[in-house]
Design an enzyme around this catalytic site. Structure first.
Site, PDB file in Angstrom:
ATOM      1  N   TYR A 142      50.331  40.385  30.845  1.00 59.39           N
ATOM      2  CA  TYR A 142      50.881  39.862  32.106  1.00 59.39           C
ATOM      3  C   TYR A 142      50.649  40.780  33.299  1.00 59.39           C
ATOM      4  O   TYR A 142      50.977  40.414  34.421  1.00 59.39           O
ATOM      5  CB  TYR A 142      52.370  39.525  31.965  1.00 59.39           C
ATOM      6  CG  TYR A 142      53.271  40.616  31.418  1.00 59.39           C
ATOM      7  CD1 TYR A 142      53.604  41.730  32.181  1.00 59.39           C
ATOM      8  CD2 TYR A 142      53.807  40.513  30.136  1.00 59.39           C
ATOM      9  CE1 TYR A 142      54.431  42.718  31.689  1.00 59.39           C
ATOM     10  CE2 TYR A 142      54.640  41.508  29.634  1.00 59.39           C
ATOM     11  CZ  TYR A 142      54.945  42.616  30.411  1.00 59.39           C
ATOM     12  OH  TYR A 142      55.767  43.592  29.916  1.00 59.39           O
ATOM     13  N   HIS A 191      55.765  33.503  29.353  1.00 56.79           N
ATOM     14  CA  HIS A 191      56.407  34.825  29.162  1.00 56.79           C
ATOM     15  C   HIS A 191      57.753  34.671  28.470  1.00 56.79           C
ATOM     16  O   HIS A 191      58.037  35.318  27.469  1.00 56.79           O
ATOM     17  CB  HIS A 191      56.572  35.572  30.479  1.00 56.79           C
ATOM     18  CG  HIS A 191      57.276  36.876  30.303  1.00 56.79           C
ATOM     19  ND1 HIS A 191      58.653  36.971  30.279  1.00 56.79           N
ATOM     20  CD2 HIS A 191      56.810  38.130  30.069  1.00 56.79           C
ATOM     21  CE1 HIS A 191      58.995  38.231  30.061  1.00 56.79           C
ATOM     22  NE2 HIS A 191      57.897  38.961  29.933  1.00 56.79           N
ATOM     23  N   GLU A 228      65.068  37.047  22.667  1.00 56.21           N
ATOM     24  CA  GLU A 228      65.066  38.469  22.309  1.00 56.21           C
ATOM     25  C   GLU A 228      66.446  39.078  22.565  1.00 56.21           C
ATOM     26  O   GLU A 228      66.879  39.975  21.840  1.00 56.21           O
ATOM     27  CB  GLU A 228      64.002  39.217  23.130  1.00 56.21           C
ATOM     28  CG  GLU A 228      63.945  40.712  22.828  1.00 56.21           C
ATOM     29  CD  GLU A 228      62.831  41.452  23.562  1.00 56.21           C
ATOM     30  OE1 GLU A 228      62.171  40.831  24.430  1.00 56.21           O
ATOM     31  OE2 GLU A 228      62.611  42.625  23.259  1.00 56.21           O
ATOM     32  N   HIS A 286      59.802  37.534  18.616  1.00 62.57           N
ATOM     33  CA  HIS A 286      61.163  38.041  18.378  1.00 62.57           C
ATOM     34  C   HIS A 286      62.000  37.016  17.596  1.00 62.57           C
ATOM     35  O   HIS A 286      62.356  37.263  16.473  1.00 62.57           O
ATOM     36  CB  HIS A 286      61.887  38.464  19.667  1.00 62.57           C
ATOM     37  CG  HIS A 286      61.160  39.522  20.432  1.00 62.57           C
ATOM     38  ND1 HIS A 286      60.884  40.743  19.888  1.00 62.57           N
ATOM     39  CD2 HIS A 286      60.618  39.522  21.689  1.00 62.57           C
ATOM     40  CE1 HIS A 286      60.218  41.475  20.773  1.00 62.57           C
ATOM     41  NE2 HIS A 286      60.045  40.759  21.869  1.00 62.57           N
ATOM     42  N   ASP A 332      54.489  45.554  19.581  1.00 63.07           N
ATOM     43  CA  ASP A 332      55.126  45.243  20.859  1.00 63.07           C
ATOM     44  C   ASP A 332      55.069  46.411  21.845  1.00 63.07           C
ATOM     45  O   ASP A 332      54.058  46.631  22.493  1.00 63.07           O
ATOM     46  CB  ASP A 332      56.572  44.783  20.553  1.00 63.07           C
ATOM     47  CG  ASP A 332      57.269  44.171  21.756  1.00 63.07           C
ATOM     48  OD1 ASP A 332      56.649  44.102  22.829  1.00 63.07           O
ATOM     49  OD2 ASP A 332      58.438  43.772  21.628  1.00 63.07           O
TER      50      ASP A 332
HETATM   51 ZN   LIG Z   1      56.804  41.478  24.270  1.00 62.55          ZN
END
Ligand SMILES: [Zn+2]
Length: 442
Positions: free
Chosen positions: A120, A202, A232, A266, A317
């Site tokens: 991103y 996202h 998450e 997640h 991650d």
């Molecule tokens: Zn992430």
């Protein structure tokens, strides 16, 4: 043709096989034979346990620079996020190339043959596009090529700083302004033998439901993987319930995202209906336990997702560590802590998440297995370290999953090319890693 003779190889069953001969030609496995025949005279010997290539299904390469620099203070996911944004504001394409190259080389050394980069950090400071609006994405593609691993660039639509909020600060570098502008930019990126282009929403904090539907349709029409951060943090669920009266998973279902090509990253704080709908879609859930524990996210209960019909993959991650064996065992060990029971996931199931299912969720269905026709990725783990001493051949997979680590990886083949030999990267040395990380952080 090259022949590899493995003292032990995991071919997908509950236990490894002894004396496995693997023939490789033009980047593919052409034959696999078991049974402990004497090694052929001209073959290469791989001592230890040979596994298929590992897939790191969720990466933010730039966050590697925060390792060891974001510990100690009291705080939460949200205070950590401020440190991450400060780093994201500073990076330029040259610094990012060096940092991503080092990060991906570290992955190669850990036996990772494909990375899914959830990308991103698109634009220049303040959100101004570079002359090539995909300069940062192409930087990541170049970094993976240098490191010798395959890349799925999961280009991420990011529009809002929070529900109903404009992006602010570093977030302006993430936003394309609209889902249509995101799609037009991503359509300019080309795939190759070692690069796939996927899509991401996202999160349902950063993408509104209408825009999420545009991204989901883009992925469906082009048959590309679609990923999203899902639940998450409890605060993400609360924000969605307050604004829309639905959970992030329910919003994604409404946007047409929940298909077998969808990966929920997640999937930590899900309600029963979320679990049922991800399972019914046969979606993948990408767990990132070392980051989730580092950021105090919570413990994902993955057994119920598997029971519902979902598959699992693993990601490092934020790269608090890069070690897929650590991620794999944490899925089981964290669930033991949360449930008071042992034995939710077998070593073979955890290894499948790290290899075959991880590759599938990144759009590489022909990788992550040792069988004829598959891409020739082989990862050989030494069983001779002090930590793994005393194990038996029969239990070598359990030993490696529950006590092995990235440091035990000795030899890595990606599409038939040797990328790691005797524990060393064949083209990037350790000093480069150090320099790249210091440069990014300065
Ligand atoms: Zn992430």
């Amino acid at each position: 043709m090259t022949t590899y003779w493995c003292s032990l190889a995991w071919l997908g069953g509950p236990r490894p096989e002894q004396g496995v001969e693997i023939e490789v030609e033009a980047g593919r496995i052409t034959a696999v034979s078991e049974g402990g025949q004497a090694p052929s005279r001209d073959g290469r010997h791989l001592h230890g346990l040979t596994l298929p290539g590992l897939a790191n299904a969720h990466s933010h390469a730039f966050q590697r620079a925060l390792r060891g620099r974001a510990q100690g203070d009291r705080g939460s996911f949200w205070t950590w996020r401020e440190q991450m944004y400060a780093l994201a504001e500073r990076l330029d394409p040259d610094g990012y190339l060096a940092l991503a190259r080092a990060t991906y080389a570290e992955m190669a050394l850990a036996g990772i043959t494909t990375v899914g980069e959830f990308h991103y950090l698109h634009h220049g400071p303040g959100g101004a596009p570079y002359d090539d609006p995909n300069e940062m994405g192409r930087t990541l593609i170049a970094a993976a090529a240098d490191a010798g691993i395959r890349l799925t660039l999961i280009d991420c639509c990011y529009l809002h700083g929070g529900i109903g909020e404009e992006p602010d600060g570093a977030q302006r570098r993430f936003s394309d302004g609209s889902a249509e502008a995101w799609a037009a930019r991503v359509d300019e990126l080309d795939e190759s033998e070692s690069v796939r282009i996927g899509a991401a929403i996202h999160s349902m904090r950063a993408v509104d439901p209408d825009a999420a539907a545009v991204v989901a349709a883009w992925a469906r029409e082009r048959d590309r993987p679609l990923h999203a951060h899902v639940s998450e943090q409890p605060a993400e669920n609360e924000a969605c319930l307050d604004a829309y009266g639905r959970t992030p998973t329910a919003l994604l279902a409404g946007a047409g995202a929940l298909e077998a090509s969808f990966t929920a990253v997640h999937a930590t704080h899900l309600d029963d209906a979320d679990v049922a709908s991800l399972g019914a879609a046969a979606a993948c859930c990408c767990v990132c336990p070392t980051t989730e524990r580092d950021l105090a996210d919570g413990i994902g209960r993955m057994r119920r997702l598997v029971d519902a019909g979902a598959s699992l993959s693993l990601g490092s991650d934020s790269h608090a560590v890069i070690d897929m064996f650590e991620e794999a065992r944490a899925v089981e060990l964290d669930e033991r802590l949360a449930s008071g029971e042992r034995g939710h996931h077998t070593s073979a199931a955890l290894m499948r998440a790290a290899s075959e299912d991880g590759h599938a969720c990144l759009g590489w269905p022909d990788a992550g297995r040792i069988e004829p026709g598959a891409r020739a990725d082989l990862v050989t783990v030494s069983l001779e370290s002090v930590q793994l001493a005393g194990g038996s051949s029969e239990h070598a997979l359990d030993s490696v999953v529950f006590a092995g680590g990235a440091r035990d990886v000795r030899h890595v083949l990606v599409d038939g090319r040797e990328v790691v030999v005797d524990g060393r990267h064949t083209s990037i040395d350790a000093a480069e890693h150090h320099e790249a990380i210091l440069r990014a952080i300065e």
